[in-house]
Design a protein around this motif. Structure first.
Motif, mmCIF file in Angstrom:
data_model
loop_
_atom_site.group_PDB
_atom_site.id
_atom_site.type_symbol
_atom_site.label_atom_id
_atom_site.label_comp_id
_atom_site.label_asym_id
_atom_site.label_seq_id
_atom_site.Cartn_x
_atom_site.Cartn_y
_atom_site.Cartn_z
ATOM 1 N N LYS A 212 23.173 -19.424 35.337
ATOM 2 C CA LYS A 212 21.910 -20.125 35.129
ATOM 3 C C LYS A 212 20.762 -19.126 34.989
ATOM 4 O O LYS A 212 19.838 -19.317 34.183
ATOM 5 N N GLY A 213 20.812 -18.037 35.768
ATOM 6 C CA GLY A 213 19.792 -17.006 35.662
ATOM 7 C C GLY A 213 19.777 -16.365 34.288
ATOM 8 O O GLY A 213 18.715 -16.074 33.740
ATOM 9 N N LYS A 214 20.953 -16.148 33.715
ATOM 10 C CA LYS A 214 21.061 -15.587 32.367
ATOM 11 C C LYS A 214 20.433 -16.525 31.340
ATOM 12 O O LYS A 214 19.733 -16.092 30.415
ATOM 13 N N ALA A 215 20.685 -17.830 31.515
ATOM 14 C CA ALA A 215 20.116 -18.808 30.584
ATOM 15 C C ALA A 215 18.593 -18.857 30.704
ATOM 16 O O ALA A 215 17.886 -18.942 29.697
ATOM 17 N N LEU A 216 18.076 -18.792 31.926
ATOM 18 C CA LEU A 216 16.632 -18.845 32.129
ATOM 19 C C LEU A 216 15.942 -17.581 31.608
ATOM 20 O O LEU A 216 14.804 -17.628 31.138
ATOM 21 N N ALA A 217 16.628 -16.450 31.707
ATOM 22 C CA ALA A 217 16.021 -15.178 31.300
ATOM 23 C C ALA A 217 15.752 -15.114 29.809
ATOM 24 O O ALA A 217 14.838 -14.399 29.368
ATOM 25 N N SER A 218 16.522 -15.837 29.023
ATOM 26 C CA SER A 218 16.330 -15.796 27.573
ATOM 27 C C SER A 218 14.950 -16.332 27.212
ATOM 28 O O SER A 218 14.518 -17.370 27.693
ATOM 29 N N GLY A 219 14.255 -15.609 26.366
ATOM 30 C CA GLY A 219 12.901 -15.999 25.977
ATOM 31 C C GLY A 219 11.835 -15.254 26.751
ATOM 32 O O GLY A 219 10.754 -14.961 26.232
ATOM 33 N N LYS A 220 12.116 -14.945 28.015
ATOM 34 C CA LYS A 220 11.190 -14.179 28.844
ATOM 35 C C LYS A 220 11.849 -12.886 29.317
ATOM 36 O O LYS A 220 11.416 -12.285 30.306
ATOM 37 N N LYS A 221 12.886 -12.479 28.590
ATOM 38 C CA LYS A 221 13.657 -11.297 28.978
ATOM 39 C C LYS A 221 12.796 -10.046 29.002
ATOM 40 O O LYS A 221 12.844 -9.264 29.963
ATOM 41 N N SER A 222 12.007 -9.835 27.961
ATOM 42 C CA SER A 222 11.187 -8.630 27.889
ATOM 43 C C SER A 222 10.141 -8.594 28.995
ATOM 44 O O SER A 222 9.855 -7.525 29.557
ATOM 45 N N VAL A 223 9.586 -9.746 29.331
ATOM 46 C CA VAL A 223 8.597 -9.812 30.407
ATOM 47 C C VAL A 223 9.242 -9.451 31.744
ATOM 48 O O VAL A 223 8.721 -8.627 32.506
ATOM 49 N N GLY A 224 10.388 -10.063 32.020
ATOM 50 C CA GLY A 224 11.087 -9.785 33.264
ATOM 51 C C GLY A 224 11.526 -8.337 33.374
ATOM 52 O O GLY A 224 11.400 -7.710 34.431
ATOM 53 N N MET A 225 12.040 -7.779 32.260
ATOM 54 C CA MET A 225 12.483 -6.384 32.273
ATOM 55 C C MET A 225 11.305 -5.438 32.447
ATOM 56 O O MET A 225 11.425 -4.407 33.117
ATOM 57 N N GLY A 226 10.166 -5.781 31.857
ATOM 58 C CA GLY A 226 8.968 -4.956 32.033
ATOM 59 C C GLY A 226 8.509 -4.935 33.480
ATOM 60 O O GLY A 226 8.128 -3.881 34.012
ATOM 61 N N ILE A 227 8.551 -6.094 34.124
ATOM 62 C CA ILE A 227 8.173 -6.177 35.540
ATOM 63 C C ILE A 227 9.122 -5.350 36.402
ATOM 64 O O ILE A 227 8.697 -4.593 37.284
ATOM 65 N N SER A 228 10.426 -5.477 36.138
ATOM 66 C CA SER A 228 11.420 -4.702 36.895
ATOM 67 C C SER A 228 11.217 -3.207 36.683
ATOM 68 O O SER A 228 11.324 -2.411 37.621
ATOM 69 N N PHE A 229 10.921 -2.823 35.444
ATOM 70 C CA PHE A 229 10.704 -1.408 35.129
ATOM 71 C C PHE A 229 9.532 -0.843 35.923
ATOM 72 O O PHE A 229 9.619 0.254 36.496
ATOM 73 N N VAL A 230 8.436 -1.592 35.990
ATOM 74 C CA VAL A 230 7.250 -1.133 36.721
ATOM 75 C C VAL A 230 7.538 -1.035 38.216
ATOM 76 O O VAL A 230 7.234 -0.021 38.866
ATOM 77 N N LEU A 231 8.154 -2.078 38.789
ATOM 78 C CA LEU A 231 8.391 -2.103 40.226
ATOM 79 C C LEU A 231 9.402 -1.040 40.652
ATOM 80 O O LEU A 231 9.223 -0.371 41.679
ATOM 81 N N TYR A 232 10.463 -0.875 39.878
ATOM 82 C CA TYR A 232 11.440 0.164 40.203
ATOM 83 C C TYR A 232 10.852 1.553 39.964
ATOM 84 O O TYR A 232 11.217 2.511 40.658
ATOM 85 N N GLY A 233 9.944 1.672 39.006
ATOM 86 C CA GLY A 233 9.248 2.929 38.802
ATOM 87 C C GLY A 233 8.399 3.297 40.006
ATOM 88 O O GLY A 233 8.357 4.463 40.428
#
Length: 335
Positions: A212-233
């Protein structure tokens, strides 16, 4: 959480951060309690693992990357056993405190979203209801991440001869593989974060939550990945500062103990704040993704659903029906 369901689907990268910080600062009391009781032990567990591994298990790195020295530093079988035992204990405590922190923050954010008053006593009740489901989901997350790491190591093992044999081509290939690995890592991180929120709010756990998480991530994938990139950075930055100015502050900069202690405390506080922001942003991202996919979250139904967690409402579902956000809510009876 003053946005409507229609507004939430248009929230982007900066909007999620803005909404997350606004939510934290407007409810400082409840989030302070959650941070001290649940997130602080999680941060301490992370710090202990980092420090213990750095000081006591450096031999394992030497086993993989032998140093050019006349002195042998090979780890013994018993040391390998202690390392495995320590790692196993670390993941147990990590799972426990991650479960408690995630359940507490997700419930609090959902309550704020529905304009409910939430107290710390309610948070404790919710944790007792969802911790088993969350533990199952976290175990599946560990398995998926382990498989991904194994695949990454296999690929690196295959291309390693090419990297050393062909300098320019090998360097280009290494950069390409590293970018692909990082892309997959951050995408997997977004899916896992959404899965943990789904486990709390939709009574889906394990592999189904990841799906379900994979399905929800579609469409907002780049936003979520950008947030993860900043926080993990930011996390990597905290670790580097701790190593440079705390661990090796005396050797490199000749700093006094008092300054190293103060910087260590500052790094610990930043880590606490980062872990809180991480869980809050993943919950806000969930709400944004639900709105983006037009899985409308009815605030009255969600409020009823949250009441069921703390025992104020008994939710009686229809036969074969399950309480999930975005679906019609079953009949609720006040106790």
């Amino acid at each position: 959480m003053d946005r409507t369901e229609e507004d939430m689907k248009h929230v982007g990268f900066f909007g999620i951060f803005k909404q997350s910080f606004k939510t934290i600062f407007t409810r400082k009391k409840i989030f302070s309690h959650i941070t001290l009781v649940f997130i602080l032990p999680l941060a301490i567990t992370f710090i202990i693992h980092m420090e213990f591994s750095h000081h006591h298990f450096w031999r394992f790195q030497n086993n993989l990357l032998p140093l050019d020295t006349n002195v042998s530093h090979r780890a013994t079988t018993m040391e390998w056993f202690y390392y495995a035992l320590f790692t196993f204990a670390y993941f147990i405590f990590l799972t426990i405190f991650s479960t408690l922190s995630t359940a507490a923050v997700v419930f609090t954010i959902a309550s704020i979203y529905t304009n409910r008053e939430v107290c710390f006593r309610d948070v404790i009740k919710v944790i007792s209801e969802v911790w088993k489901r969350l533990c199952v989901t976290f175990i599946f997350i560990y398995i998926v991440q382990f498989i991904y790491d194994v695949i990454g190591n296999i690929v690196m093992g295959i291309i390693k001869p090419i990297i050393f044999d062909y300098e320019i081509f090998g360097l280009v290939l290494l950069i390409i593989v590293s970018i692909l690995y990082a892309y997959g890592f951050f995408y997997l991180t977004v899916v896992c974060q959404l899965a943990s929120v789904i486990t709390v709010l939709e009574k889906i756990h394990g592999f189904k939550a990841l799906k379900k998480g994979k399905a929800l991530a579609s469409g907002k994938k780049s936003v979520g990945m950008g947030i993860s990139f900043v926080l993990y950075g930011v996390l990597v930055g905290i670790i580097i500062v701790n190593l440079l100015f705390v661990e090796y502050g005396h050797d490199v900069f000749k700093w006094a103990l008092i300054w190293r202690v103060l910087i260590g405390i500052l790094c610990g506080i930043l880590l606490l704040m980062l872990l809180l922001v991480l869980i809050v942003t993943q919950t806000v991202l969930y709400l944004v993704c639900k709105s983006y996919h037009r899985e409308v979250i009815d605030k009255l139904s969600l409020s009823t659903f949250l009441d069921a967690y703390i025992g104020d409402t008994m939710v009686v579902p229809r036969l074969g029906d399950e309480i999930q956000l975005g679906c019609p809510q079953p009949l609720a009876q006040q106790v």
